[in-house]
Design a protein around this motif. Structure first.
Motif, PDB file in Angstrom:
ATOM      1  N   ILE A 309     -10.265 -24.463  67.139  1.00 48.91           N
ATOM      2  CA  ILE A 309     -10.142 -24.421  65.684  1.00 48.91           C
ATOM      3  C   ILE A 309     -11.526 -24.148  65.111  1.00 48.91           C
ATOM      4  N   PRO A 310     -11.679 -23.196  64.205  1.00 44.20           N
ATOM      5  CA  PRO A 310     -12.987 -22.913  63.624  1.00 44.20           C
ATOM      6  C   PRO A 310     -13.602 -24.172  63.010  1.00 44.20           C
ATOM      7  N   TRP A 311     -14.871 -24.404  63.299  1.00 38.29           N
ATOM      8  CA  TRP A 311     -15.554 -25.594  62.784  1.00 38.29           C
ATOM      9  C   TRP A 311     -16.901 -25.266  62.141  1.00 38.29           C
ATOM     10  N   GLU A 312     -17.353 -24.008  62.244  1.00 32.34           N
ATOM     11  CA  GLU A 312     -18.662 -23.632  61.721  1.00 32.34           C
ATOM     12  C   GLU A 312     -18.751 -23.797  60.202  1.00 32.34           C
ATOM     13  N   TRP A 313     -17.588 -23.794  59.519  1.00 29.80           N
ATOM     14  CA  TRP A 313     -17.608 -23.938  58.058  1.00 29.80           C
ATOM     15  C   TRP A 313     -18.135 -25.305  57.629  1.00 29.80           C
ATOM     16  N   MET A 314     -18.206 -26.267  58.565  1.00 30.46           N
ATOM     17  CA  MET A 314     -18.714 -27.589  58.239  1.00 30.46           C
ATOM     18  C   MET A 314     -20.238 -27.665  58.310  1.00 30.46           C
ATOM     19  N   LEU A 315     -20.881 -26.596  58.745  1.00 29.12           N
ATOM     20  CA  LEU A 315     -22.326 -26.606  58.900  1.00 29.12           C
ATOM     21  C   LEU A 315     -23.022 -26.262  57.586  1.00 29.12           C
ATOM     22  N   GLY A 321     -23.062 -25.730  52.964  1.00 33.59           N
ATOM     23  CA  GLY A 321     -24.249 -25.184  52.311  1.00 33.59           C
ATOM     24  C   GLY A 321     -23.904 -24.526  50.986  1.00 33.59           C
ATOM     25  N   GLN A 322     -22.765 -23.849  50.928  1.00 34.32           N
ATOM     26  CA  GLN A 322     -22.334 -23.206  49.685  1.00 34.32           C
ATOM     27  C   GLN A 322     -22.057 -24.245  48.603  1.00 34.32           C
ATOM     28  N   ILE A 323     -21.424 -25.355  48.991  1.00 35.50           N
ATOM     29  CA  ILE A 323     -21.105 -26.387  48.011  1.00 35.50           C
ATOM     30  C   ILE A 323     -22.379 -27.037  47.480  1.00 35.50           C
ATOM     31  N   LYS A 324     -23.339 -27.286  48.358  1.00 37.56           N
ATOM     32  CA  LYS A 324     -24.604 -27.865  47.903  1.00 37.56           C
ATOM     33  C   LYS A 324     -25.301 -26.925  46.922  1.00 37.56           C
ATOM     34  N   TYR A 325     -25.253 -25.649  47.231  1.00 39.32           N
ATOM     35  CA  TYR A 325     -25.888 -24.679  46.345  1.00 39.32           C
ATOM     36  C   TYR A 325     -25.184 -24.648  44.988  1.00 39.32           C
ATOM     37  N   SER A 326     -23.856 -24.801  45.006  1.00 42.66           N
ATOM     38  CA  SER A 326     -23.108 -24.766  43.742  1.00 42.66           C
ATOM     39  C   SER A 326     -23.472 -25.929  42.831  1.00 42.66           C
ATOM     40  N   SER A 327     -24.021 -27.017  43.404  1.00 48.39           N
ATOM     41  CA  SER A 327     -24.398 -28.165  42.574  1.00 48.39           C
ATOM     42  C   SER A 327     -25.539 -27.817  41.623  1.00 48.39           C
ATOM     43  N   ALA A 368     -29.514 -30.568  47.153  1.00 44.61           N
ATOM     44  CA  ALA A 368     -29.365 -29.149  47.495  1.00 44.61           C
ATOM     45  C   ALA A 368     -30.525 -28.629  48.333  1.00 44.61           C
ATOM     46  N   GLY A 369     -31.594 -29.393  48.409  1.00 44.96           N
ATOM     47  CA  GLY A 369     -32.742 -28.948  49.181  1.00 44.96           C
ATOM     48  C   GLY A 369     -33.704 -28.092  48.390  1.00 44.96           C
TER      49      GLY A 369
END
Length: 395
Positions: A309-315, A321-327, A368-369
C-alpha cells in the motif's frame, strides 16, 4: 387428597416446560458468552482505530472505551456497514474501476524493512466505519444479563413473563444467526473472488487505494453483518483489508483538511475575536492531525509497505509536507487581520494584540519549518506597525 390422573398429566407437562425453559436458558447463556468474546475482540480493534483517529472520536466511542476498560483500537474497530451485492453462484465480479492493479494470483510478500522515516511526518487515523451496533449490542447483552438475574427467584425458577421474553429474544437471535448463515451460503463464491482480489491487490498511487476500497465496500454492502459473515471465511485477509480502508480514510481526511485551509478566507465583517478564533481552531485541527500521523507513521508505514500500500504520502516530502506548507495561509490571514485592526483602531496598539499576532506567526513558522516570501512580507508589515508605534511613544 391425592392428585388424579389428569392432575399428574398437567404436572408432568409443567415439569417438561420448565426443563425446556432451563435448557433454553443454558443455551442463551452460552451464546451470551460467545457474544461477549466477540465484543472483546471488537473492543481491541476499536481501541486501535481510536488511536489512529483522535479527530473523529465521539462520546459514543468514549463510552464504549470506558465500558471495555480501554476502548477499541481502531480497531479501532470499524464496522464496515457494507454488504455484498447478490450475485449468482459462479458469477464473475465486475470491477467498476480499472485503476487498482490486481494480480491474477496472490503472491507471498517478502518486503525488505522500510527505510528510516523522517523525524516528522503525518499519518492519519485508522479508517473507521462507525459501528454504533457494537455499543447497542453490548448494552443489550448487559441489560439482558442483569434482567435475567432479577427475574430468577431464589429457587431458580423463572417467572412466566421472563420466560416469554427470553423465548422471544432467542427467536430474534436465531433469525439473526439464520440470516448470517444464509448470506454466507448465498455469497460464498462471490466472497471467495473478493478474497483473491484483496490478496493480490498492489498499488502505486494512494488514489488507487481510495477507488479500490470504495469498490470493495460496495461489493460487501448487502451483507446483514459484514464481519459476522466474513468470520466464516478463514482466508479473508482482514488485516490487509482494514489497512486498505485505514489508508484510504486517512488520506482522504487529510486532503479534505488541506482543501479547507487553502480555501479559507477571512470575513472582514466578522468581529476580531471571532475571526482569530476561527483561524486558531483550524490550525489546532491541522497540528493535531499532523502530530497524530507522525506518531503512528513508523509502525503504520511498515505495515502499509508489507501490504504493498503506498505510504510515501505520509512523509515530509508527500502530503504531510504539503499540509504544513498550507498552514502559511493561516498565518497570513491571521497577521493581516491584526494589521488591519491596528491601522484602524489606535487603541488596540496599547494592548497585547501585536504580541498575539507575533506569537501565532512564530507557532506557524516552527510548525512549517519557515516562511515563504509572501508570508514573510505580511510579517514585516505587522512588524513595521509595531516599530512605528514604539517610535511615536518615544517622541
Amino acid at each position: 387428597m391425592l392428585p388424579n390422573g389428569e392432575d399428574d398429566s398437567d404436572l408432568m407437562r409443567l415439569v417438561k416446560e420448565l426443563q425446556a425453559s432451563l435448557m433454553k436458558n443454558d443455551k442463551l447463556e452460552k451464546e451470551n458468552h460467545e457474544l461477549r468474546q466477540e465484543v472483546a475482540r471488537l473492543r481491541t480493534q476499536v481501541s486501535n482505530l481510536k488511536a489512529h483517529d483522535n479527530e473523529r472520536k465521539s462520546m459514543l466511542w468514549k463510552k464504549l472505551q470506558s465500558s471495555y476498560d480501554g476502548g477499541n483500537t481502531d480497531g479501532s474497530n470499524l464496522k464496515a456497514s457494507e454488504s455484498v451485492k447478490s450475485n449468482t453462484k459462479g458469477q464473475e465480479v465486475r470491477n467498476p474501476n480499472p485503476k487498482p492493479m490486481v494480480q491474477a494470483q496472490s503472491t507471498a510478500i517478502k518486503p525488505p524493512p522500510p527505510p528510516p522515516l523522517p523525524s516528522k511526518t503525518t499519518l492519519g487515523k485508522r479508517s473507521v466505519s462507525r459501528a454504533p451496533e457494537v455499543v447497542e449490542f453490548y448494552r443489550a447483552l448487559t441489560k439482558r444479563e442483569s434482567h435475567m438475574g432479577n427475574k430468577i427467584n431464589q429457587n431458580g425458577a423463572m417467572s412466566p413473563s421472563f420466560s416469554k421474553n427470553m423465548i422471544g429474544e432467542i427467536e430474534n437471535r436465531s433469525k439473526y444467526l439464520s440470516d448470517i448463515k444464509s448470506d454466507t451460503d448465498r455469497h460464498r463464491d462471490h466472497i471467495n473472488i473478493l478474497i483473491s482480489k484483496v490478496e493480490a491487490a498492489k498499488f502505486t498511487d494512494i488514489a488507487e487505494v481510495e477507488t479500490f476500497v470504495k469498490w470493495i465496500d460496495e461489493e460487501l454492502s448487502s451483507l446483514v453483518d459484514e464481519r459476522a459473515v466474513l468470520k466464516h471465511f478463514p482466508k479473508w485477509p482482514e488485516r490487509k483489508a482494514d489497512s486498505l480502508r485505514e489508508a484510504a480514510y486517512n488520506y482522504k481526511r487529510l486532503k479534505n483538511l488541506e482543501s479547507e485551509i487553502l480555501s479559507f478566507k477571512d470575513n472582514p465583517k466578522d468581529p476580531l475575536t471571532q475571526a482569530l478564533q476561527r483561524i486558531q481552531s483550524l490550525q489546532n485541527r491541522l497540528e493535531e492531525s499532523v502530530n497524530n500521523t507522525e506518531k503512528m507513521r513508523d509502525s503504520t508505514g511498515k505495515r502499509y509497505k508489507d501490504f504493498q500500500i503506498p505510504w510515501e504520502w505520509m512523509l515530509e516530502t508527500g502530503l504531510i509536507g504539503q499540509i504544513k506548507y498550507s498552514s502559511l495561509r493561516l498565518a497570513q490571514e491571521y497577521m493581516k487581520r491584526i494589521t488591519n485592526e491596528l491601522e484602524s483602531n489606535k487603541s488596540a496598539k496599547e494592548g497585547n494584540l501585536v504580541l498575539q499576532g507575533v506569537r501565532f506567526a512564530y507557532t506557524i513558522h516552527q510548525f512549517a519549518g519557515g516562511f515563504d516570501g509572501e508570508t514573510l512580507r505580511v510579517f514585516n508589515e505587522l512588524k513595521k506597525i509595531t516599530t512605528t508605534t514604539s517610535e511615536h511613544r518615544r517622541m
